[in-house]
Design a protein around this motif. Sequence first.
Motif, PDB file in Angstrom:
ATOM      1  N   GLU A 160       0.952  -1.319   0.080  1.00  0.00           N
ATOM      2  CA  GLU A 160       0.036   0.030  -0.036  1.00  0.00           C
ATOM      3  C   GLU A 160       0.762   1.175  -0.122  1.00  0.00           C
ATOM      4  OE1 GLU A 160      -3.756   2.043   2.333  1.00  0.00           O
ATOM      5  OE2 GLU A 160      -3.194  -0.024   2.799  1.00  0.00           O
ATOM      6  N   VAL A 161       2.079   1.149   0.792  1.00  0.00           N
ATOM      7  CA  VAL A 161       3.156   2.427   0.804  1.00  0.00           C
ATOM      8  C   VAL A 161       3.607   2.553  -0.382  1.00  0.00           C
ATOM      9  CG1 VAL A 161       5.047   3.139   1.840  1.00  0.00           C
ATOM     10  CG2 VAL A 161       3.148   2.338   3.447  1.00  0.00           C
ATOM     11  N   LEU A 162       4.203   1.335  -0.906  1.00  0.00           N
ATOM     12  CA  LEU A 162       4.784   1.379  -2.293  1.00  0.00           C
ATOM     13  C   LEU A 162       4.105   1.809  -3.517  1.00  0.00           C
ATOM     14  CD1 LEU A 162       7.010  -1.921  -1.832  1.00  0.00           C
ATOM     15  CD2 LEU A 162       7.637   0.457  -1.892  1.00  0.00           C
ATOM     16  N   ILE A 163       2.807   1.361  -3.558  1.00  0.00           N
ATOM     17  CA  ILE A 163       1.947   2.041  -4.559  1.00  0.00           C
ATOM     18  C   ILE A 163       1.701   3.296  -4.334  1.00  0.00           C
ATOM     19  CG2 ILE A 163      -0.513   2.040  -5.403  1.00  0.00           C
ATOM     20  CD1 ILE A 163      -0.712  -1.250  -4.910  1.00  0.00           C
ATOM     21  N   GLY A 164       1.404   3.820  -3.090  1.00  0.00           N
ATOM     22  CA  GLY A 164       1.519   5.282  -2.795  1.00  0.00           C
ATOM     23  C   GLY A 164       2.721   6.383  -3.216  1.00  0.00           C
ATOM     24  N   LYS A 165       3.733   5.655  -3.137  1.00  0.00           N
ATOM     25  CA  LYS A 165       4.822   6.278  -3.681  1.00  0.00           C
ATOM     26  C   LYS A 165       5.113   6.241  -4.947  1.00  0.00           C
ATOM     27  CE  LYS A 165       7.760   5.493   0.539  1.00  0.00           C
ATOM     28  NZ  LYS A 165       8.700   5.058   1.055  1.00  0.00           N
ATOM     29  N   GLY A 166       4.325   5.536  -6.042  1.00  0.00           N
ATOM     30  CA  GLY A 166       4.555   5.344  -7.384  1.00  0.00           C
ATOM     31  C   GLY A 166       5.634   4.610  -7.758  1.00  0.00           C
ATOM     32  N   THR A 167       5.770   3.492  -6.993  1.00  0.00           N
ATOM     33  CA  THR A 167       7.041   2.562  -7.344  1.00  0.00           C
ATOM     34  C   THR A 167       6.433   1.194  -7.833  1.00  0.00           C
ATOM     35  OG1 THR A 167       7.487   1.843  -5.110  1.00  0.00           O
ATOM     36  CG2 THR A 167       8.503   3.891  -5.709  1.00  0.00           C
ATOM     37  N   VAL A 168       5.418   1.071  -7.801  1.00  0.00           N
ATOM     38  CA  VAL A 168       4.690  -0.268  -8.152  1.00  0.00           C
ATOM     39  C   VAL A 168       4.298  -0.216  -9.806  1.00  0.00           C
ATOM     40  CG1 VAL A 168       3.299  -2.172  -7.491  1.00  0.00           C
ATOM     41  CG2 VAL A 168       4.575  -0.847  -5.966  1.00  0.00           C
ATOM     42  N   TYR A 169       4.570  -1.000 -10.526  1.00  0.00           N
ATOM     43  CA  TYR A 169       3.944  -1.051 -11.870  1.00  0.00           C
ATOM     44  C   TYR A 169       3.381  -2.674 -12.028  1.00  0.00           C
ATOM     45  CZ  TYR A 169       6.698   2.941 -12.860  1.00  0.00           C
ATOM     46  OH  TYR A 169       7.294   4.062 -12.713  1.00  0.00           O
ATOM     47  N   VAL A 170       2.226  -2.725 -12.672  1.00  0.00           N
ATOM     48  CA  VAL A 170       1.704  -3.887 -12.864  1.00  0.00           C
ATOM     49  C   VAL A 170       1.281  -4.190 -14.472  1.00  0.00           C
ATOM     50  CG1 VAL A 170       0.335  -3.901 -10.649  1.00  0.00           C
ATOM     51  CG2 VAL A 170      -0.828  -2.912 -12.696  1.00  0.00           C
ATOM     52  N   ALA A 171       1.531  -5.557 -14.792  1.00  0.00           N
ATOM     53  CA  ALA A 171       1.462  -6.079 -16.303  1.00  0.00           C
ATOM     54  C   ALA A 171       0.338  -6.844 -15.953  1.00  0.00           C
ATOM     55  CB  ALA A 171       2.482  -6.675 -16.553  1.00  0.00           C
ATOM     56  N   GLU A 172      -0.562  -6.804 -17.136  1.00  0.00           N
ATOM     57  CA  GLU A 172      -2.000  -7.428 -17.376  1.00  0.00           C
ATOM     58  C   GLU A 172      -1.801  -8.512 -18.438  1.00  0.00           C
ATOM     59  OE1 GLU A 172      -5.369  -5.078 -16.987  1.00  0.00           O
ATOM     60  OE2 GLU A 172      -4.533  -3.590 -15.651  1.00  0.00           O
ATOM     61  N   LEU A 173      -2.586  -9.374 -18.236  1.00  0.00           N
ATOM     62  CA  LEU A 173      -2.698 -10.484 -19.464  1.00  0.00           C
ATOM     63  C   LEU A 173      -4.129 -10.819 -19.398  1.00  0.00           C
ATOM     64  CD1 LEU A 173       0.576 -12.780 -19.114  1.00  0.00           C
ATOM     65  CD2 LEU A 173       0.005 -11.024 -20.869  1.00  0.00           C
ATOM     66  N   GLU A 174      -4.733 -10.728 -20.546  1.00  0.00           N
ATOM     67  CA  GLU A 174      -6.283 -11.051 -20.766  1.00  0.00           C
ATOM     68  C   GLU A 174      -7.070 -10.468 -19.405  1.00  0.00           C
ATOM     69  OE1 GLU A 174      -6.056 -15.501 -20.928  1.00  0.00           O
ATOM     70  OE2 GLU A 174      -4.451 -15.209 -22.546  1.00  0.00           O
ATOM     71  N   GLY A 175      -6.666  -9.335 -19.372  1.00  0.00           N
ATOM     72  CA  GLY A 175      -7.566  -8.517 -18.373  1.00  0.00           C
ATOM     73  C   GLY A 175      -7.182  -8.549 -17.090  1.00  0.00           C
ATOM     74  N   ALA A 176      -6.191  -9.517 -16.465  1.00  0.00           N
ATOM     75  CA  ALA A 176      -5.860  -9.621 -15.115  1.00  0.00           C
ATOM     76  C   ALA A 176      -4.567  -9.453 -14.759  1.00  0.00           C
ATOM     77  CB  ALA A 176      -6.374 -11.206 -14.782  1.00  0.00           C
ATOM     78  N   ILE A 177      -4.147  -8.853 -13.594  1.00  0.00           N
ATOM     79  CA  ILE A 177      -2.797  -8.598 -13.324  1.00  0.00           C
ATOM     80  C   ILE A 177      -2.073  -9.956 -13.116  1.00  0.00           C
ATOM     81  CG2 ILE A 177      -1.393  -7.528 -11.574  1.00  0.00           C
ATOM     82  CD1 ILE A 177      -3.551  -5.334 -11.255  1.00  0.00           C
ATOM     83  N   GLN A 178      -1.269  -9.999 -13.862  1.00  0.00           N
ATOM     84  CA  GLN A 178      -0.434 -11.255 -13.990  1.00  0.00           C
ATOM     85  C   GLN A 178       1.004 -10.852 -13.295  1.00  0.00           C
ATOM     86  OE1 GLN A 178      -1.600 -14.481 -14.870  1.00  0.00           O
ATOM     87  NE2 GLN A 178      -3.653 -13.391 -14.769  1.00  0.00           N
ATOM     88  N   GLY A 179       1.586  -9.846 -13.172  1.00  0.00           N
ATOM     89  CA  GLY A 179       3.117  -9.776 -12.993  1.00  0.00           C
ATOM     90  C   GLY A 179       3.223  -8.321 -12.476  1.00  0.00           C
ATOM     91  N   ILE A 180       4.227  -8.103 -11.660  1.00  0.00           N
ATOM     92  CA  ILE A 180       4.437  -6.727 -10.907  1.00  0.00           C
ATOM     93  C   ILE A 180       5.945  -6.484 -10.969  1.00  0.00           C
ATOM     94  CG2 ILE A 180       2.506  -6.922  -9.323  1.00  0.00           C
ATOM     95  CD1 ILE A 180       4.811  -7.111  -7.274  1.00  0.00           C
ATOM     96  N   VAL A 181       6.364  -5.132 -11.160  1.00  0.00           N
ATOM     97  CA  VAL A 181       7.515  -4.761 -10.693  1.00  0.00           C
ATOM     98  C   VAL A 181       7.758  -3.464  -9.925  1.00  0.00           C
ATOM     99  CG1 VAL A 181       7.957  -3.398 -13.080  1.00  0.00           C
ATOM    100  CG2 VAL A 181       9.874  -4.314 -12.038  1.00  0.00           C
ATOM    101  N   VAL A 182       8.663  -3.584  -8.835  1.00  0.00           N
ATOM    102  CA  VAL A 182       8.891  -2.410  -8.100  1.00  0.00           C
ATOM    103  C   VAL A 182      10.182  -1.703  -8.339  1.00  0.00           C
ATOM    104  CG1 VAL A 182       8.966  -1.726  -5.874  1.00  0.00           C
ATOM    105  CG2 VAL A 182       7.337  -3.658  -6.384  1.00  0.00           C
ATOM    106  N   LEU A 183      10.099  -0.572  -8.759  1.00  0.00           N
ATOM    107  CA  LEU A 183      11.212   0.215  -9.164  1.00  0.00           C
ATOM    108  C   LEU A 183      11.479   1.327  -8.151  1.00  0.00           C
ATOM    109  CD1 LEU A 183      10.783   0.261 -13.152  1.00  0.00           C
ATOM    110  CD2 LEU A 183      12.333  -1.201 -11.762  1.00  0.00           C
ATOM    111  N   ILE A 184      12.656   1.518  -7.660  1.00  0.00           N
ATOM    112  CA  ILE A 184      12.940   2.628  -6.693  1.00  0.00           C
ATOM    113  C   ILE A 184      14.032   3.463  -7.019  1.00  0.00           C
ATOM    114  CG2 ILE A 184      13.558   3.085  -4.032  1.00  0.00           C
ATOM    115  CD1 ILE A 184      11.993   0.703  -3.369  1.00  0.00           C
ATOM    116  N   PRO A 185      13.637   4.531  -7.417  1.00  0.00           N
ATOM    117  CA  PRO A 185      15.014   5.627  -7.764  1.00  0.00           C
ATOM    118  C   PRO A 185      15.835   5.916  -6.688  1.00  0.00           C
ATOM    119  CG  PRO A 185      12.933   6.605  -8.348  1.00  0.00           C
ATOM    120  CD  PRO A 185      12.466   5.361  -7.306  1.00  0.00           C
ATOM    121  N   GLU A 186      17.356   5.654  -6.668  1.00  0.00           N
ATOM    122  CA  GLU A 186      18.409   5.953  -5.834  1.00  0.00           C
ATOM    123  C   GLU A 186      19.134   7.089  -6.365  1.00  0.00           C
ATOM    124  OE1 GLU A 186      18.344   1.779  -3.388  1.00  0.00           O
ATOM    125  OE2 GLU A 186      19.670   2.007  -5.102  1.00  0.00           O
ATOM    126  N   GLN A 187      19.997   7.367  -5.661  1.00  0.00           N
ATOM    127  CA  GLN A 187      20.941   8.377  -5.950  1.00  0.00           C
ATOM    128  C   GLN A 187      21.962   8.153  -7.168  1.00  0.00           C
ATOM    129  OE1 GLN A 187      23.294  10.309  -2.793  1.00  0.00           O
ATOM    130  NE2 GLN A 187      24.719  11.492  -4.184  1.00  0.00           N
TER     131      GLN A 187
END
Length: 150
Positions: free
Chosen positions: A43-70
Amino acid sequence: MHPDPRLAVLADLEAVEEIVRQAYSPYISRIGRPPGPMLDDYEVLIGKGTVYVAELEGAIQGIVVLIPEQDAMLLDNVAVAPSAKGTGLGRSLLEFAERSARAAGYRVIRLYTHEAMTENIALYSRIGYAETHRAEEKGLKRVFMVKHLA
């Protein structure tokens, strides 16, 4: 070719948590405790805009979390639903992470994984990541890897 993932929204929280649970539960017995990604607050990570979801056939089937660092983009988590294994979605998510890092101006993407997840270490090595060091963090034996982006 899979469509690019989209930024996750709070309505995706349950699906994100379920994919993480399904993807990482098999490692609990190997590691002796839940892997790090199972302990994250999505919930916190989604709020920070760091979670991406991939859909296949209308359902979320994968996720990736990307965190910008220095000095690098941290590929914090990539997970695919067991039902999507073998579809190329995982590789597509890894490619998206690299494109996103480049687009954000990074020349390096980094990640870490548990030393017991040997198949992940082998995969990352095959696609250009190099191990930099190993260390214990939060009681987990981690392997740290980086990839220099062209």
